[in-house]
Design an enzyme around this catalytic site. Structure first.
Site, PDB file in Angstrom:
ATOM      1  N   SER A 130     -25.079 -53.129  24.804  1.00  0.00           N
ATOM      2  CA  SER A 130     -25.905 -53.207  26.013  1.00  0.00           C
ATOM      3  C   SER A 130     -27.369 -52.978  25.675  1.00  0.00           C
ATOM      4  O   SER A 130     -27.697 -52.194  24.783  1.00  0.00           O
ATOM      5  CB  SER A 130     -25.440 -52.128  27.007  1.00  0.00           C
ATOM      6  OG  SER A 130     -26.384 -51.985  28.053  1.00  0.00           O
ATOM      7  N   ALA A 131     -28.239 -53.618  26.409  1.00  0.00           N
ATOM      8  CA  ALA A 131     -29.692 -53.459  26.217  1.00  0.00           C
ATOM      9  C   ALA A 131     -30.127 -52.029  26.513  1.00  0.00           C
ATOM     10  O   ALA A 131     -31.235 -51.622  26.150  1.00  0.00           O
ATOM     11  CB  ALA A 131     -30.431 -54.430  27.123  1.00  0.00           C
ATOM     12  N   TYR A 156     -23.379 -43.242  29.132  1.00  0.00           N
ATOM     13  CA  TYR A 156     -22.795 -44.598  28.933  1.00  0.00           C
ATOM     14  C   TYR A 156     -23.593 -45.339  27.856  1.00  0.00           C
ATOM     15  O   TYR A 156     -23.046 -45.800  26.863  1.00  0.00           O
ATOM     16  CB  TYR A 156     -22.799 -45.399  30.240  1.00  0.00           C
ATOM     17  CG  TYR A 156     -22.757 -46.893  30.001  1.00  0.00           C
ATOM     18  CD1 TYR A 156     -23.922 -47.659  30.056  1.00  0.00           C
ATOM     19  CD2 TYR A 156     -21.566 -47.518  29.651  1.00  0.00           C
ATOM     20  CE1 TYR A 156     -23.904 -49.005  29.788  1.00  0.00           C
ATOM     21  CE2 TYR A 156     -21.540 -48.879  29.376  1.00  0.00           C
ATOM     22  CZ  TYR A 156     -22.717 -49.614  29.451  1.00  0.00           C
ATOM     23  OH  TYR A 156     -22.691 -50.960  29.157  1.00  0.00           O
ATOM     24  N   LYS A 160     -22.753 -46.562  23.733  1.00  0.00           N
ATOM     25  CA  LYS A 160     -22.975 -47.893  23.137  1.00  0.00           C
ATOM     26  C   LYS A 160     -23.810 -47.762  21.864  1.00  0.00           C
ATOM     27  O   LYS A 160     -23.520 -48.383  20.841  1.00  0.00           O
ATOM     28  CB  LYS A 160     -23.698 -48.817  24.130  1.00  0.00           C
ATOM     29  CG  LYS A 160     -22.881 -49.219  25.337  1.00  0.00           C
ATOM     30  CD  LYS A 160     -21.674 -50.061  24.967  1.00  0.00           C
ATOM     31  CE  LYS A 160     -20.952 -50.620  26.184  1.00  0.00           C
ATOM     32  NZ  LYS A 160     -19.786 -51.436  25.825  1.00  0.00           N
ATOM     33  N   ASN A 186     -28.270 -58.373  31.878  1.00  0.00           N
ATOM     34  CA  ASN A 186     -27.570 -58.142  33.146  1.00  0.00           C
ATOM     35  C   ASN A 186     -26.651 -59.312  33.504  1.00  0.00           C
ATOM     36  O   ASN A 186     -27.118 -60.297  34.067  1.00  0.00           O
ATOM     37  CB  ASN A 186     -28.589 -57.889  34.267  1.00  0.00           C
ATOM     38  CG  ASN A 186     -29.290 -56.554  34.068  1.00  0.00           C
ATOM     39  OD1 ASN A 186     -29.995 -56.360  33.075  1.00  0.00           O
ATOM     40  ND2 ASN A 186     -29.075 -55.618  34.977  1.00  0.00           N
ATOM     41  N   LEU A 207     -26.300 -54.327  40.834  1.00  0.00           N
ATOM     42  CA  LEU A 207     -26.898 -55.039  41.967  1.00  0.00           C
ATOM     43  C   LEU A 207     -26.018 -56.156  42.496  1.00  0.00           C
ATOM     44  O   LEU A 207     -25.700 -56.201  43.689  1.00  0.00           O
ATOM     45  CB  LEU A 207     -28.271 -55.594  41.565  1.00  0.00           C
ATOM     46  CG  LEU A 207     -29.010 -56.385  42.659  1.00  0.00           C
ATOM     47  CD1 LEU A 207     -29.293 -55.514  43.870  1.00  0.00           C
ATOM     48  CD2 LEU A 207     -30.308 -56.970  42.101  1.00  0.00           C
TER      49      LEU A 207
END
Ligand code: WQD
Length: 343
Positions: A130-131, A156, A160, A186, A207
Site C-alpha cells: 500500500s502507498a 495497518y 505493510k 486507491n 470513500l
C-alpha cells in the site's frame, strides 16, 4: 488437447475485492489458480461469479493463513509456481484500536506463508502492499527516490511496511526468490460485468464503498472529512485506480518476475479530490448524493498520488481506465446486486 497452463498460482485472499478480480484475470491469462481465504471479509458466493466469468471454478480452501498446519497442508497438495498474497486485515481505524491483531494476522500470517513456500520450494511471491508505507512525504510518491517506514500513521500501514522489509530480506537471503511488491493507491470500481465488486462484510472506511452505501440509502449522508486542506477545492486528493487496471498490474508483475525484490507503484498518476469523486458519481449515476462537510479525519494527508513511471517502464503496465469507468462499473455492480439506487 489440454491447453498448456502458464503455471499454478495460489491466491491468498482470492475471494476478496481485489483478489477475486485478480483470479479472473489470471485464469483468463491461462494460469491455474487456487484460493485460500478465511471469508472474514468476503463471501463464498464470489466463487460462483468467478466460474461464471471464466468457465473455471477455482479450487477453494477455507483456510486462515494464521493456521500454519492447515496452510502447510494446502502447499503439500498445491505444487504451486507462485503465490499472489492479498489476504490481510485492512481497516486503518480498526488497526489503531487492535494493533496486536493486525500484526499477528498480517505479519504472522505472511511469515507462515513464507515458511510454507520455503518448505515446498515455491520461489515467487507477488505482494499486495500500500502507498501508506510512504508515510507523510510529499507527493507524487516514487519508489525509486523515496524511503518508507517513517511517519506511517497507523498499524495497518506499518504491517505493510514490515512485510515489505521481510520480503526484501528473504530475497536477499535466498537468491532464488523472486519478489514483486505492489504498492496500491486507491482501488475503486468493479468488474464491467457487474458480477464482482467491493462488497465488504464490515462497515467500510474507504470513500467509495461509503459512497455506494449512500447511493443505495443504507447510509443517509456522506460526511466529507474536511474541506480546508491546501488543495484546489479544499478536499483531499487521492489516486483512484480502477480495480481491473490494478489486477492487470499484478499479471504484468507476475510475468516479469526476476530474482530479488522489485517494488512498483500501482496508481494512475492522476489525483481526484473528494468533491470531484462525489460530483463524478452523481454525474455518471444521475444520483444526488447527500453530503455534509465534517471535521478532518486524523492521519489524512492533503494529497497523495503515484508516480507510476517505474511500472510502465519495467512492466509495460499503465492504468487505462478512468474514474468515470470505475463509477459506471460500480453502478452496474450495485444494480446487479438488486440494490435500489437513490434518484
Ligand atoms: C480517501 C479520501 C478521506 C471516507 C486508505 C488506506 C490505504 C488503502 C486505501 C487499503 C480521504 C475521504 C473518506 C468518508 C471522506 N487501504 N473520505 N469521507 O485514506 O486514502 O487510504 O484506503 O489498502 O492503505 O490508508 O482512502 O477511501 O479512506 O479516503 O471524506 O466517509 O476520502 O478523508 O481524503 P485513504 P479512503
Amino acid at each position: 488437447m489440454a491447453i498448456m497452463s502458464k503455471g499454478r498460482v495460489l491466491a491468498t485472499g482470492g475471494t476478496g475485492y481485489i483478489g477475486s478480480h485478480a483470479v479472473v484475470e489470471l485464469i483468463k491469462a491461462g494460469y491455474e489458480v487456487e484460493i485460500i481465504d478465511n471469508l472474514y471479509n468476503s463471501k463464498a458466493a464470489v466463487l460462483g461469479k468467478i466460474a461464471e466469468l471464466t468457465g473455471v471454478g477455482p479450487k477453494f480452501y477455507n483456510v486462515d493463513m494464521c493456521d500454519k498446519p492447515a496452510l502447510m497442508e494446502v502447499f503439500a497438495r498445491g505444487n504451486y509456481d507462485a503465490v499472489i498474497h492479498f489476504a490481510g486485515l485492512k481497516a486503518v481505524g480498526e488497526s489503531v484500536e487492535q494493533p496486536l491483531r493486525y500484526y499477528a494476522t498480517n505479519v504472522g500470517g505472511t511469515l507462515n506463508l513464507l515458511d510454507c513456500m520455503r518448505a515446498y520450494g515455491v520461489k515467487k511471491i507477488v505482494f499486495s502492499s500500500s502507498a501508506t508505507v510512504y508515510g507523510v512525504q510529499e507527493t507524487p510518491k516514487c519508489e525509486e527516490t523515496m524511503s518508507t517506514g517513517s511517519g506511517i500513521s497507523n498499524p495497518y500501514g506499518k504491517t505493510k511496511f514490515v512485510i515489505e522489509e521481510i520480503l526484501k530480506d528473504a530475497a536477499t537471503a535466498d537468491p532464488g526468490m523472486e519478489v514483486s511488491i505492489l504498492r496500491y493507491f486507491n482501488p475503486i470500481g468493479a468488474h464491467p460485468s457487474g458480477l464482482l465488486g467491493e462488497d465488504p462484510n464490515d462497515r467500510p472506511n474507504n470513500l467509495m464503498p461509503i459512497v455506494m452505501k449512500v447511493a443505495t440509502g443504507e447510509i443517509d449522508k456522506l460526511t466529507v472529512y474536511g474541506n480546508d486542506y491546501p488543495t484546489p477545492d479544499g478536499t483531499c486528493i487521492r489516486d483512484y485506480i480502477h480495480v481491473v487496471d490494478l489486477v492487470k498490474g499484478h499479471l504484468a508483475a507476475l510475468e516479469k518476475m526476476r530474482p530479488g525484490a522489485q517494488i512498483y507503484n500501482l496508481g494512475t498518476g492522476q489525483g481526484s479530490s473528494v468533491m470531484e469523486i462525489i460530483n463524478e458519481f452523481s454525474r455518471v449515476g444521475g444520483i444526488q448524493l447527500p453530503y455534509e462537510i465534517g471535521a478532518r479525519r486524523a492521519g489524512d494527508l492533503a494529497s497523495l498520488y503515484a508516480d507510476p513511471m517505474l511500472a510502465e517502464r519495467e512492466l509495460g503496465w499503465k492504468a487505462e481506465l478512468s474514474v468515470a469507468n470505475a463509477m459506471r462499473d460500480t453502478l452496474t455492480f450495485l444494480r446487479k446486486e438488486g440494490l435500489k439506487l437513490r434518484v
